[in-house]
Design a protein around this motif. Structure first.
Motif, PDB file in Angstrom:
ATOM      1  N   PHE A   1       0.874  -1.307   0.005  1.00  0.00           N
ATOM      2  CA  PHE A   1       0.094   0.073   0.055  1.00  0.00           C
ATOM      3  C   PHE A   1       0.939   1.188  -0.004  1.00  0.00           C
ATOM      4  N   ASN A   2       1.953   1.137   0.740  1.00  0.00           N
ATOM      5  CA  ASN A   2       2.787   2.583   0.941  1.00  0.00           C
ATOM      6  C   ASN A   2       3.310   2.670  -0.502  1.00  0.00           C
ATOM      7  N   TYR A   3       4.030   1.609  -1.168  1.00  0.00           N
ATOM      8  CA  TYR A   3       4.560   1.931  -2.365  1.00  0.00           C
ATOM      9  C   TYR A   3       3.793   2.382  -3.452  1.00  0.00           C
ATOM     10  N   LYS A   4       2.415   1.582  -3.482  1.00  0.00           N
ATOM     11  CA  LYS A   4       1.289   2.437  -4.312  1.00  0.00           C
ATOM     12  C   LYS A   4       0.883   3.642  -4.096  1.00  0.00           C
ATOM     13  N   LEU A   5       0.851   4.197  -2.938  1.00  0.00           N
ATOM     14  CA  LEU A   5       0.649   5.555  -2.474  1.00  0.00           C
ATOM     15  C   LEU A   5       1.730   6.571  -3.043  1.00  0.00           C
ATOM     16  N   GLN A   6       2.891   6.105  -2.875  1.00  0.00           N
ATOM     17  CA  GLN A   6       4.146   6.932  -3.215  1.00  0.00           C
ATOM     18  C   GLN A   6       4.041   7.145  -4.746  1.00  0.00           C
ATOM     19  N   ALA A   7       3.882   5.945  -5.530  1.00  0.00           N
ATOM     20  CA  ALA A   7       3.899   6.056  -6.847  1.00  0.00           C
ATOM     21  C   ALA A   7       2.666   6.652  -7.381  1.00  0.00           C
ATOM     22  N   PHE A   8       1.678   6.739  -6.812  1.00  0.00           N
ATOM     23  CA  PHE A   8       0.283   7.573  -7.347  1.00  0.00           C
ATOM     24  C   PHE A   8       0.876   9.107  -7.033  1.00  0.00           C
ATOM     25  N   ALA A   9       1.146   9.369  -5.859  1.00  0.00           N
ATOM     26  CA  ALA A   9       1.218  10.586  -5.529  1.00  0.00           C
ATOM     27  C   ALA A   9       2.307  11.298  -6.351  1.00  0.00           C
ATOM     28  N   MET A  10       3.371  10.505  -6.610  1.00  0.00           N
ATOM     29  CA  MET A  10       4.560  11.041  -7.097  1.00  0.00           C
ATOM     30  C   MET A  10       4.049  11.231  -8.858  1.00  0.00           C
ATOM     31  N   GLY A  11       3.341  10.284  -9.290  1.00  0.00           N
ATOM     32  CA  GLY A  11       2.807  10.299 -10.781  1.00  0.00           C
ATOM     33  C   GLY A  11       1.895  11.724 -10.810  1.00  0.00           C
ATOM     34  N   GLY A  12       1.086  11.991  -9.726  1.00  0.00           N
ATOM     35  CA  GLY A  12       0.450  13.037  -9.660  1.00  0.00           C
ATOM     36  C   GLY A  12       0.948  14.519  -9.627  1.00  0.00           C
ATOM     37  N   ALA A  13       2.037  14.325  -8.853  1.00  0.00           N
ATOM     38  CA  ALA A  13       2.794  15.547  -8.891  1.00  0.00           C
ATOM     39  C   ALA A  13       3.339  15.895 -10.162  1.00  0.00           C
ATOM     40  N   LEU A  14       3.904  15.357 -10.934  1.00  0.00           N
ATOM     41  CA  LEU A  14       4.327  15.049 -12.388  1.00  0.00           C
ATOM     42  C   LEU A  14       3.432  15.808 -13.115  1.00  0.00           C
ATOM     43  N   MET A  15       2.316  15.473 -13.096  1.00  0.00           N
ATOM     44  CA  MET A  15       1.024  15.659 -13.879  1.00  0.00           C
ATOM     45  C   MET A  15       0.688  17.237 -13.440  1.00  0.00           C
ATOM     46  N   GLY A  16       0.935  17.558 -12.091  1.00  0.00           N
ATOM     47  CA  GLY A  16       0.789  19.146 -11.741  1.00  0.00           C
ATOM     48  C   GLY A  16       1.923  19.983 -12.385  1.00  0.00           C
ATOM     49  N   LEU A  17       2.947  19.287 -12.547  1.00  0.00           N
ATOM     50  CA  LEU A  17       4.334  20.027 -13.117  1.00  0.00           C
ATOM     51  C   LEU A  17       4.093  20.115 -14.404  1.00  0.00           C
ATOM     52  N   ALA A  18       3.199  19.450 -15.257  1.00  0.00           N
ATOM     53  CA  ALA A  18       3.014  19.520 -16.806  1.00  0.00           C
ATOM     54  C   ALA A  18       1.829  20.639 -16.806  1.00  0.00           C
ATOM     55  N   GLY A  19       1.007  20.794 -15.860  1.00  0.00           N
ATOM     56  CA  GLY A  19      -0.189  21.664 -15.881  1.00  0.00           C
ATOM     57  C   GLY A  19       0.595  23.037 -15.585  1.00  0.00           C
ATOM     58  N   ALA A  20       1.660  23.258 -14.824  1.00  0.00           N
ATOM     59  CA  ALA A  20       2.202  24.438 -14.523  1.00  0.00           C
ATOM     60  C   ALA A  20       3.038  24.955 -15.671  1.00  0.00           C
ATOM     61  N   LEU A  21       3.569  23.863 -16.461  1.00  0.00           N
ATOM     62  CA  LEU A  21       4.420  24.209 -17.744  1.00  0.00           C
ATOM     63  C   LEU A  21       3.279  24.725 -18.828  1.00  0.00           C
ATOM     64  N   PHE A  22       2.092  24.047 -18.806  1.00  0.00           N
ATOM     65  CA  PHE A  22       1.088  24.561 -19.725  1.00  0.00           C
ATOM     66  C   PHE A  22       0.708  25.973 -19.562  1.00  0.00           C
ATOM     67  N   ALA A  23       0.508  26.295 -18.149  1.00  0.00           N
ATOM     68  CA  ALA A  23       0.067  27.704 -17.829  1.00  0.00           C
ATOM     69  C   ALA A  23       0.798  28.463 -18.386  1.00  0.00           C
ATOM     70  N   VAL A  24       2.163  28.401 -18.181  1.00  0.00           N
ATOM     71  CA  VAL A  24       3.241  29.447 -18.627  1.00  0.00           C
ATOM     72  C   VAL A  24       3.338  29.488 -20.141  1.00  0.00           C
ATOM     73  N   THR A  25       3.011  28.373 -20.768  1.00  0.00           N
ATOM     74  CA  THR A  25       3.309  28.323 -22.248  1.00  0.00           C
ATOM     75  C   THR A  25       2.064  28.896 -22.944  1.00  0.00           C
ATOM     76  N   LEU A  26       1.108  28.780 -22.576  1.00  0.00           N
ATOM     77  CA  LEU A  26      -0.061  29.455 -23.205  1.00  0.00           C
ATOM     78  C   LEU A  26      -0.272  30.798 -22.598  1.00  0.00           C
ATOM     79  N   GLY A  27      -0.039  30.815 -21.290  1.00  0.00           N
ATOM     80  CA  GLY A  27      -0.172  32.427 -20.926  1.00  0.00           C
ATOM     81  C   GLY A  27      -1.623  32.563 -20.147  1.00  0.00           C
ATOM     82  N   TYR A  28      -2.486  31.769 -20.468  1.00  0.00           N
ATOM     83  CA  TYR A  28      -3.715  31.596 -19.739  1.00  0.00           C
ATOM     84  C   TYR A  28      -4.329  30.251 -19.507  1.00  0.00           C
ATOM     85  N   VAL A  29      -5.197  30.041 -18.527  1.00  0.00           N
ATOM     86  CA  VAL A  29      -5.865  28.873 -18.191  1.00  0.00           C
ATOM     87  C   VAL A  29      -7.392  29.033 -18.426  1.00  0.00           C
ATOM     88  N   SER A  30      -8.109  28.126 -18.953  1.00  0.00           N
ATOM     89  CA  SER A  30      -9.554  28.269 -18.622  1.00  0.00           C
ATOM     90  C   SER A  30     -10.218  26.951 -18.650  1.00  0.00           C
TER      91      SER A  30
END
Lengths: 447, 254
Positions: A251-280
């Protein structure tokens, strides 16, 4: 000593097969970019415009690559199916936007509310915003995973799917936080250029930053995923019960992998916001994004970080290319139609003649050719598939010709959607011939 | 009393739907013994093993291992106490190599904690190296060393059984539950496997095994427990059990 060493290296070089999968993937991506450039040249764009456009492709592909790396950590390594990638992506993008923009109060003109404003406007540095975005998405992933990971695997998919849908509705309706349907605009660029060439320079900076982040990520992920820790993740994917019986708190390993994967997706979102200059709350965070990332990881090769990146550049490349061709295809079709039609007629006649000859000669020859050809087609899978593919292409050619004849402009108007059909065909072919993806997961030979 | 037995199962119960798989079953295993568990198919033997290993939660009863009450503990904690089990149907990690399967079974490999990768890289490297060497030793014992770097999925049924045993040995257990360890293994290898188990027992380990091969049970076990319909119906030295009318009736046949 030295001479034996070099001989050993030479032997190794000779014994090693060429990395065909990597070469094919690289050529395919280069081909997509080249086709896009040619389309731009034919449409009469300026060199700088074309470069800006290619830069846009690269920057969005990098964002998808980060999403794919996140999903690969969750699914490719650990076997956790995330059906709400778009949701974690959205959290990252909005967190970044709220953190780094300047304050934006509500705008009311003549008693009519024009813009509801949004939370924050904290004007934080970009790096801080990106870290916050990763933290927010990672925390969201952990909170969802806590109950869902204890249940059977299907429930995680259902929970994340629902989560992503709810978030999109929130983004649309929670106006005081997200700016509602208009979203958050005026997101600062990494460097503010004040010249006529600003779009070009912006694209270059974003590509540079994105590539640096991607390079860092792949080094870090490769280090983590190929460590003893990553080995436990792969064990969980193979058989969670057995891994537990081998003394791992799965369970611990699954939690770590899932949270870390989610954090990477968040980083992608941050890049997207800067790239486009707006979010909607637009199509950028629709379920289609989730599906695209699935396709990227499956096509690229799940369980292989480089595969995830290749998949992202390839699949987003097809999407980007179809946009580039959107304007060019109608013209090409209109001018090339007579040639296409005549070559189809010639080809058809040739096929019929060949078939008739085979049948006729087959009758008068003791060793009949026709049954042999038929047998070969039946027995050899790839010959049969080749014949079917050729006939399908031939029929498609006629469909194009007839459509253009009787409904001029119909193809040009729908080319944007027809591309989905091509991506679908590509997927089916890949699933038949390369079910593990282009870059398959390699065997870890331990010394 | 508690110190004399390494494993004590007290009135353990488990039902699946309407079927009482284990019905107030009680038994004890002596340390440094090779104890056999026999009984007809569906007697509840594998279910009992899964309960002891923590994979199923019992509906009632107590399980004591080496002075610790273990019923209700998660499987990974039970492994750390020194109790390991193998599976009747091999649960090999298919897309990992044989060597990876073994190294994974080691306890306290510091590289398996994410934070150690960054904070104690030297320790991680040393541990990994040590466990790989240990895994190769174990593979030599079970004669799988030639297949160390093959995917576990490519192994034959018998080889997968050997992999099960090899993995169990990696965690350095005091008690090993073996679920049909030699089923599907060729006779010569089965013989040397049982020799190995005998040798390990002399080194202080305890084996508790389910087996249908009566040769193995009669010649290798020093105590045999018989289960039928979820209960213990007999136990004793192999030759005593063999002569028990109740056992002949329910399992061995006339």
């Amino acid at each position: 000593m030295a001479s034996t060493g070099s001989a050993g290296v030479a032997e190794q070089m000779a014994g090693r097969k060429l990395p065909w999968s990597e070469i094919i993937a690289f050529v395919a991506i280069a081909g997509i970019v080249l086709a896009g450039v040619i389309a731009g040249v034919l449409a009469g764009a300026s060199p700088q415009g074309i470069l800006t456009n290619v830069g846009f492709y690269a920057s969005i592909a990098v964002i998808f690559a980060v999403l794919a790396l996140g999903f690969n950590l969750q699914w490719g390594y650990t076997g956790l199916f995330n059906a709400g990638i778009a949701g974690f992506y959205l959290i990252g993008a909005y967190t970044m936007a709220i953190a780094i923009t300047a304050p934006a109060p509500p705008i009311v003109i003549g008693g009519i509310p024009v813009y509801p404003g949004h939370l924050g406007g904290y004007s934080l540095p970009l790096a801080v915003g990106a870290v916050l975005a990763m933290f927010a998405s990672g925390a969201a992933a952990a909170i969802i995973a806590l109950p869902a990971l204890r249940l059977r695997a299907d429930y995680l998919a259902i929970a994340t799917l629902a989560f992503a849908s709810i978030l999109q509705i929130f983004a649309n309706n929670l106006q005081s936080v997200t700016g509602g349907a208009i979203g958050i605009t005026g997101i600062p660029k990494p460097i503010e250029f004040v010249s006529a060439e600003a779009p070009f320079l912006n694209a270059i900076t974003i590509v540079g930053i994105g590539s640096a982040i991607l390079l860092l990520l792949i080094l870090l992920l490769q280090f983590m995923a190929e460590s003893p820790w990553g080995r436990v993740l792969r064990a969980v994917r193979e058989d969670e019960e057995a891994t537990m019986a081998l003394g791992k708190n799965t369970f611990n390993y699954k939690l770590q992998a899932f949270a870390m994967g989610g954090a990477l997706m968040g980083l992608a979102g941050a890049l997207f916001a800067v790239t486009l200059g707006y979010v909607s709350p637009s199509s950028s965070f629709a379920p289609a994004v989730t599906f695209s990332v699935w396709v990227m990881v499956i096509v690229g090769g799940s369980g292989n970080n480089r595969g995830a990146i290749v998949g992202a550049f390839l699949i987003y490349g097809l999407e980007w290319l179809s946009v580039q061709l959107k304007d060019y295809v109608p013209i090409a079709l209109a001018t090339g139609l007579p040639t296409l039609r005549s070559s189809l007629i010639v080809g058809g006649v040739a096929i019929v003649v060949a078939a008739v000859l085979l049948i006729v000669f087959g009758r008068y020859q003791p060793t009949s050719i026709w049954p042999r050809v038929l047998r070969k087609i039946r027995e050899r899978g790839w010959v049969r598939n080749g014949v079917i593919g050729a006939l399908a292409l031939y029929a498609l050619g006629w469909v194009f010709v007839l459509l253009e004849q009787f409904a001029p402009g119909a193809i040009g108007a729908t080319i944007f959607y027809i591309r989905l059909m091509f991506i679908g065909v590509l997927l089916i072919l890949l699933i038949i011939y390369r079910p593990e993806g282009i870059l398959r997961e390699h065997k870890r030979v331990l010394r | 009393m508690a110190s004399e037995t390494i494993l004590r199962v007290n009135a353990v119960e488990k039902a699946f739907g309407g079927i009482q798989a284990v019905d107030r079953c009680s038994l004890a295993v002596l340390p440094r013994s090779i104890t056999g568990l026999i009984g007809p198919n569906g007697a509840g033997k594998s279910t009992l093993f899964n309960i002891i290993a923590g994979l199923y939660r019992p509906d009632g009863g107590e399980i004591w291992f080496d002075g610790t009450r273990i019923d209700g503990l998660p499987p990974y904690e039970i492994v750390h106490l020194g109790l390991t089990k193998t599976w009747q149907i091999p649960h090999e990690l298919r897309n990992l190599t044989v060597l990876e399967n073994l190294v994974l079974a080691a306890k306290n490999n510091s590289g398996e904690r994410l934070i150690n990768l960054f904070l104690r890289p030297g320790q991680v490297k040393r541990d990994e190296k040590q466990w790989r060497a240990r895994a190769r030793e174990v593979l030599k014992l079970t004669q799988l060393d030639g297949l160390a770097n093959e995917h576990a999925r490519t192994l034959s049924g018998g080889q997968k059984k050997l992999l099960e045993l090899s993995r169990a040995l990696m965690s350095d257990p005091t008690l090993v539950l073996l679920d049909e360890p030699v089923a599907g293994v060729n006779p010569a290898l089965a013989g040397s496997l049982m020799d190995l188990i005998e040798k390990l027992r002399q080194n202080g380990r305890t084996f508790f095994l389910i087996e249908h091969d009566m040769n193995v049970v009669m010649n290798r076990c020093d105590w045999v427990i018989v289960m039928h319909q979820g209960r213990r119906i007999a136990e004793g030295r192999p030759e005593m059990v063999k002569a028990d009318p109740a056992v002949i009736d329910s399992y061995l046949g006339g």
